[in-house]
Design a protein around this motif. Structure first.
Motif, PDB file in Angstrom:
ATOM      1  N   LEU A 101       0.800  -1.215   0.000  1.00  0.00           N
ATOM      2  CA  LEU A 101       0.000   0.000   0.000  1.00  0.00           C
ATOM      3  C   LEU A 101       0.838   1.273   0.000  1.00  0.00           C
ATOM      4  CD1 LEU A 101      -2.899  -1.165   2.351  1.00  0.00           C
ATOM      5  CD2 LEU A 101      -2.864  -1.081  -0.148  1.00  0.00           C
ATOM      6  N   LEU A 102       0.721   2.081   1.056  1.00  0.00           N
ATOM      7  CA  LEU A 102       1.367   3.392   1.108  1.00  0.00           C
ATOM      8  C   LEU A 102       2.855   3.312   0.847  1.00  0.00           C
ATOM      9  CD1 LEU A 102       0.959   6.456   1.915  1.00  0.00           C
ATOM     10  CD2 LEU A 102       1.638   5.765   4.213  1.00  0.00           C
ATOM     11  N   SER A 103       3.497   2.224   1.261  1.00  0.00           N
ATOM     12  CA  SER A 103       4.948   2.144   1.193  1.00  0.00           C
ATOM     13  C   SER A 103       5.470   1.796  -0.195  1.00  0.00           C
ATOM     14  CB  SER A 103       5.458   1.113   2.204  1.00  0.00           C
ATOM     15  OG  SER A 103       4.944  -0.182   1.913  1.00  0.00           O
ATOM     16  N   PHE A 104       4.575   1.470  -1.153  1.00  0.00           N
ATOM     17  CA  PHE A 104       5.047   1.138  -2.492  1.00  0.00           C
ATOM     18  C   PHE A 104       5.767   2.317  -3.143  1.00  0.00           C
ATOM     19  CE2 PHE A 104       2.142  -2.620  -3.014  1.00  0.00           C
ATOM     20  CZ  PHE A 104       3.133  -3.496  -3.407  1.00  0.00           C
ATOM     21  N   ALA A 105       5.273   3.516  -2.948  1.00  0.00           N
ATOM     22  CA  ALA A 105       5.778   4.676  -3.690  1.00  0.00           C
ATOM     23  C   ALA A 105       6.590   5.629  -2.837  1.00  0.00           C
ATOM     24  CB  ALA A 105       4.594   5.426  -4.307  1.00  0.00           C
ATOM     25  N   SER A 106       6.833   5.291  -1.588  1.00  0.00           N
ATOM     26  CA  SER A 106       7.615   6.182  -0.718  1.00  0.00           C
ATOM     27  C   SER A 106       8.329   5.333   0.315  1.00  0.00           C
ATOM     28  CB  SER A 106       6.695   7.198  -0.024  1.00  0.00           C
ATOM     29  OG  SER A 106       5.709   6.532   0.766  1.00  0.00           O
ATOM     30  N   GLY A 107       9.220   5.949   1.051  1.00  0.00           N
ATOM     31  CA  GLY A 107       9.943   5.205   2.062  1.00  0.00           C
ATOM     32  C   GLY A 107      10.941   4.240   1.464  1.00  0.00           C
ATOM     33  N   GLN A 134       5.394  11.261  -8.923  1.00  0.00           N
ATOM     34  CA  GLN A 134       4.377  11.810  -8.023  1.00  0.00           C
ATOM     35  C   GLN A 134       3.069  11.975  -8.778  1.00  0.00           C
ATOM     36  OE1 GLN A 134       4.310  12.130  -4.966  1.00  0.00           O
ATOM     37  NE2 GLN A 134       3.008  13.777  -4.279  1.00  0.00           N
ATOM     38  N   TYR A 135       2.004  11.402  -8.215  1.00  0.00           N
ATOM     39  CA  TYR A 135       0.674  11.530  -8.794  1.00  0.00           C
ATOM     40  C   TYR A 135      -0.176  12.451  -7.927  1.00  0.00           C
ATOM     41  CZ  TYR A 135       1.489   7.637 -12.015  1.00  0.00           C
ATOM     42  OH  TYR A 135       1.955   6.828 -13.022  1.00  0.00           O
ATOM     43  N   MET A 136      -1.074  13.159  -8.571  1.00  0.00           N
ATOM     44  CA  MET A 136      -2.003  14.000  -7.834  1.00  0.00           C
ATOM     45  C   MET A 136      -2.973  13.134  -7.036  1.00  0.00           C
ATOM     46  SD  MET A 136      -4.438  17.048  -9.309  1.00  0.00           S
ATOM     47  CE  MET A 136      -5.507  15.921 -10.207  1.00  0.00           C
ATOM     48  N   ASP A 137      -3.366  12.000  -7.598  1.00  0.00           N
ATOM     49  CA  ASP A 137      -4.255  11.085  -6.903  1.00  0.00           C
ATOM     50  C   ASP A 137      -3.481  10.353  -5.806  1.00  0.00           C
ATOM     51  OD1 ASP A 137      -6.459   9.665  -6.212  1.00  0.00           O
ATOM     52  OD2 ASP A 137      -6.504   8.384  -7.993  1.00  0.00           O
ATOM     53  N   SER A 138      -4.194   9.885  -4.797  1.00  0.00           N
ATOM     54  CA  SER A 138      -3.556   9.125  -3.726  1.00  0.00           C
ATOM     55  C   SER A 138      -3.161   7.749  -4.242  1.00  0.00           C
ATOM     56  CB  SER A 138      -4.501   8.981  -2.541  1.00  0.00           C
ATOM     57  OG  SER A 138      -5.601   8.153  -2.883  1.00  0.00           O
ATOM     58  N   LEU A 139      -2.187   7.140  -3.586  1.00  0.00           N
ATOM     59  CA  LEU A 139      -1.775   5.797  -3.988  1.00  0.00           C
ATOM     60  C   LEU A 139      -2.921   4.812  -3.823  1.00  0.00           C
ATOM     61  CD1 LEU A 139       0.496   4.002  -4.986  1.00  0.00           C
ATOM     62  CD2 LEU A 139       1.176   3.638  -2.613  1.00  0.00           C
ATOM     63  N   ILE A 142      -5.089   5.082  -6.813  1.00  0.00           N
ATOM     64  CA  ILE A 142      -4.475   4.448  -7.983  1.00  0.00           C
ATOM     65  C   ILE A 142      -4.651   2.934  -7.914  1.00  0.00           C
ATOM     66  CG2 ILE A 142      -2.275   3.989  -9.124  1.00  0.00           C
ATOM     67  CD1 ILE A 142      -1.404   6.812  -8.314  1.00  0.00           C
ATOM     68  N   ILE A 143      -4.382   2.345  -6.736  1.00  0.00           N
ATOM     69  CA  ILE A 143      -4.514   0.894  -6.577  1.00  0.00           C
ATOM     70  C   ILE A 143      -5.954   0.452  -6.801  1.00  0.00           C
ATOM     71  CG2 ILE A 143      -4.356  -0.989  -4.896  1.00  0.00           C
ATOM     72  CD1 ILE A 143      -1.948   0.465  -3.700  1.00  0.00           C
ATOM     73  N   THR A 144      -6.901   1.215  -6.292  1.00  0.00           N
ATOM     74  CA  THR A 144      -8.314   0.892  -6.495  1.00  0.00           C
ATOM     75  C   THR A 144      -8.657   0.876  -7.976  1.00  0.00           C
ATOM     76  OG1 THR A 144      -8.931   1.841  -4.346  1.00  0.00           O
ATOM     77  CG2 THR A 144     -10.681   1.604  -5.989  1.00  0.00           C
ATOM     78  N   GLY A 145      -8.155   1.866  -8.722  1.00  0.00           N
ATOM     79  CA  GLY A 145      -8.401   1.914 -10.160  1.00  0.00           C
ATOM     80  C   GLY A 145      -7.775   0.752 -10.901  1.00  0.00           C
ATOM     81  N   LEU A 146      -6.569   0.358 -10.509  1.00  0.00           N
ATOM     82  CA  LEU A 146      -5.888  -0.752 -11.178  1.00  0.00           C
ATOM     83  C   LEU A 146      -6.594  -2.082 -10.928  1.00  0.00           C
ATOM     84  CD1 LEU A 146      -2.166   0.192 -10.409  1.00  0.00           C
ATOM     85  CD2 LEU A 146      -3.354   0.447 -12.590  1.00  0.00           C
ATOM     86  N   PRO A 154      -3.876   5.149 -14.369  1.00  0.00           N
ATOM     87  CA  PRO A 154      -3.761   6.552 -13.941  1.00  0.00           C
ATOM     88  C   PRO A 154      -3.046   7.455 -14.925  1.00  0.00           C
ATOM     89  CG  PRO A 154      -2.147   5.206 -12.800  1.00  0.00           C
ATOM     90  CD  PRO A 154      -3.025   4.252 -13.565  1.00  0.00           C
ATOM     91  N   GLY A 155      -2.431   6.881 -15.948  1.00  0.00           N
ATOM     92  CA  GLY A 155      -1.727   7.707 -16.925  1.00  0.00           C
ATOM     93  C   GLY A 155      -0.365   8.141 -16.430  1.00  0.00           C
ATOM     94  N   ALA A 156       0.180   9.153 -17.101  1.00  0.00           N
ATOM     95  CA  ALA A 156       1.517   9.632 -16.748  1.00  0.00           C
ATOM     96  C   ALA A 156       1.476  10.347 -15.405  1.00  0.00           C
ATOM     97  CB  ALA A 156       2.035  10.581 -17.826  1.00  0.00           C
ATOM     98  N   PRO A 157       2.544  10.256 -14.631  1.00  0.00           N
ATOM     99  CA  PRO A 157       2.579  10.965 -13.344  1.00  0.00           C
ATOM    100  C   PRO A 157       2.614  12.468 -13.549  1.00  0.00           C
ATOM    101  CG  PRO A 157       4.729  10.043 -13.842  1.00  0.00           C
ATOM    102  CD  PRO A 157       3.792   9.507 -14.874  1.00  0.00           C
ATOM    103  N   GLN A 158       2.205  13.195 -12.530  1.00  0.00           N
ATOM    104  CA  GLN A 158       2.223  14.660 -12.611  1.00  0.00           C
ATOM    105  C   GLN A 158       3.641  15.220 -12.503  1.00  0.00           C
ATOM    106  OE1 GLN A 158      -0.814  13.214 -11.129  1.00  0.00           O
ATOM    107  NE2 GLN A 158      -1.294  13.750 -13.240  1.00  0.00           N
TER     108      GLN A 158
END
Length: 232
Positions: A101-107, A134-139, A142-146, A154-158
């Motif tokens: 979850l949260l730790s996939f894209a940070s830490g 970095q995405y404007m949407d929360s991680l 994004i996971i829910t959409g995938l 989600p497309g290209a990151p911001q």
């Protein structure tokens, strides 16, 4: 390594991220080839489990230290701890990151295994450049959409990040974002001297981004990927 949840300014916008030892990019861990490694991880997040995966380390004989949640171990529970023990049998540049979850894209941070003997011809080790996005949407969004049906990409990151720094025109979405202009709201700058051969260590922590790197008018040679040496 101490894992916590916190608000940080990333690419000019406030985001909830997992931090390691208080920073968005955790400390670089450095060992020597052949060392037996022990890394104690403390999960100080109140409501999230976590694991740490050492990306590129093959974990031969120590699969329980791979840090893949629900595959090699259960997540470290909130306010729990776990010690990863393994042998650094191959030299190379690796990185560690969360695997849930949260730790996939940070830490995340670098894990460097120095060789017993110098393998490559260079004048100076320029250190690590961590690429990310970095995405404007929360991680979680994004996971829910995938996982949804139909699939939502989600497309290209911001913003693209280098060592946690990047620029995004947050003011265009100021109604739904908190814009900040701190130290991370800028491009990463590295100072190098002419006629000097540098070893540059690169990682890509982007969750959905493939990157191509080039430096204008500067020749580059790829000499290694993870532990595999390449013919330049």
């Amino acid at each position: 390594l101490t894992l916590q949840q916190g608000m940080r300014s990333i690419a000019c916008m406030d985001s909830v991220v997992m931090v390691v030892n208080g920073t968005y990019i955790g400390p670089t861990l450095e060992v020597n080839e052949g060392d037996n490694v022990e890394v104690l991880v403390l999960n100080k997040m109140n409501n999230l489990g976590a694991t740490i995966h050492f990306h590129g380390v093959k974990q031969k004989g120590t699969p329980w230290a791979d840090g893949t949640a629900y595959v090699s171990q259960c997540p470290i529970p909130p306010l729990g701890r776990f010690t990863y023990r393994f042998n650094a049998d191959k030299a190379g540049t690796f990185w560690y990151h969360g695997h849930q979850l949260l730790s996939f894209a940070s830490g995340y941070g670098a894990f460097i295994v120095h060789p017993k003997e110098k393998k490559f011809d260079y004048d100076e080790d320029a250190g690590v450049v961590h690429f990310g996005n970095q995405y404007m949407d929360s991680l979680q969004g994004i996971i829910t959409g995938l996982k949804s049906n139909p699939f939502v990409f989600p497309g290209a990151p911001q913003a693209l990040l280098a060592n946690g720094k990047g620029i995004y025109n947050c003011t265009a979405f100021s109604e739904c974002l908190t814009c900040t202009f701190g130290d991370s709201c800028r491009h990463e700058v590295m100072h190098m001297e002419p006629d000097t051969k540098y070893l540059l260590r690169l990682t890509n922590a982007g969750i959905l981004s493939f990157l191509t790197l080039g430096i204008q008018q500067i020749p580059m040679k790829v000499v290694q990927t993870n532990t595999g040496s390449l013919k330049p």
